[in-house]
Design an enzyme around this catalytic site. Structure first.
Site: not given
Ligand code: SAH
Length: 218
Positions: A61
């Protein structure tokens, strides 16, 4: 310009613009090195205020969004915190800086490739022994570690899974985006007050990848 100067500049800007609501958030964002949590190819864009692509076809993000999340959670030293969808792992490092030694920080990531990326990043940045990262589906929360003071989802849910609010302590706070990846998403704030009642607020429009897994969008 060196990274630490760029870091200071963006954090000062986010503070001036009102995204950072309390000093502990500012301290954490000044300390954790975002350049360790982005892909090598985008390293020089580490401190531009935008999301960047990371392995797994997902994104880290934008800095202002991290400031919004961290501020909304009202983190305190000693808090036990769960992040669903840890992506790059950066929020785990920020959160650990705020909750301190007595606090416990657990992240759960669904995609193996992204999980491996986060593990490497946390190691490089020196947080691998300070936070816990699990590979799995967080759409049902993490019942074996519940209850939590704070739960944050970094992936956009269809509706807030009941298990997430069930796994919050009384007085706990949950922040999650809600809505489809190709439509309008809103950041939702939920506080469980001491009687167990839930107070909900909407914090505005956002763009996140969708929550996958059993209770997600699939
Ligand atoms: N705060 C993180 C955001 C990453 S994007 C950053 O800034 O790096 C959101 C993430 O949620 C992705 O990596 C995706 O693979 C994960 N995600 C989606 N569905 C999920 C689930 N059911 N359980 C765990 N992670 C999940």
């Amino acid at each position: 310009m060196e990274f630490f100067k760029r870091r200071k500049q963006i954090v000062e800007n986010l503070d001036r613009l009102g995204y950072i609501k309390y000093p502990a958030v500012k301290r954490a964002m000044l300390k954790v090195k975002r350049e360790y949590f982005v892909s090598q190819e985008t390293r020089f864009s580490s401190y531009i205020d935008m999301p960047l692509p990371i392995p797994g076809g997902v994104t880290i993000s934008a800095p202002h969004m991290h400031a919004v999340f961290l501020s909304a959670l009202k983190l305190k030293p000693g808090d036990k915190v769960l992040e669903i969808g840890s992506g790059s792992g950066i929020l785990l490092a920020y959160i650990k800086e705020i909750v301190g030694e007595r606090g416990k920080v657990i992240g759960i990531e669904y995609l193996p490739e992204t999980y491996e990326f986060a593990k490497d990043n946390l190691k490089k940045a020196g947080y691998d022994k300070k936070v816990h990262l699990i590979l799995g589906d967080g759409s049902n929360g993490l019942p074996e570690e519940a209850p939590f003071d704070k739960i944050i989802s970094s992936a956009s849910c269809k509706e807030v899974p009941k298990s997430w609010t069930d796994q919050l302590k009384a007085g706990g706070i949950l922040v999650t985006p809600m809505g489809p990846s190709d439509g309008y998403q809103e950041l939702i704030y939920i506080e469980k007050i001491n009687s167990g009642r839930l107070i909900k607020k909407k914090l505005g429009g956002v763009v996140f990848v969708e929550l996958k897994g059993k209770y997600g969008w699939k």
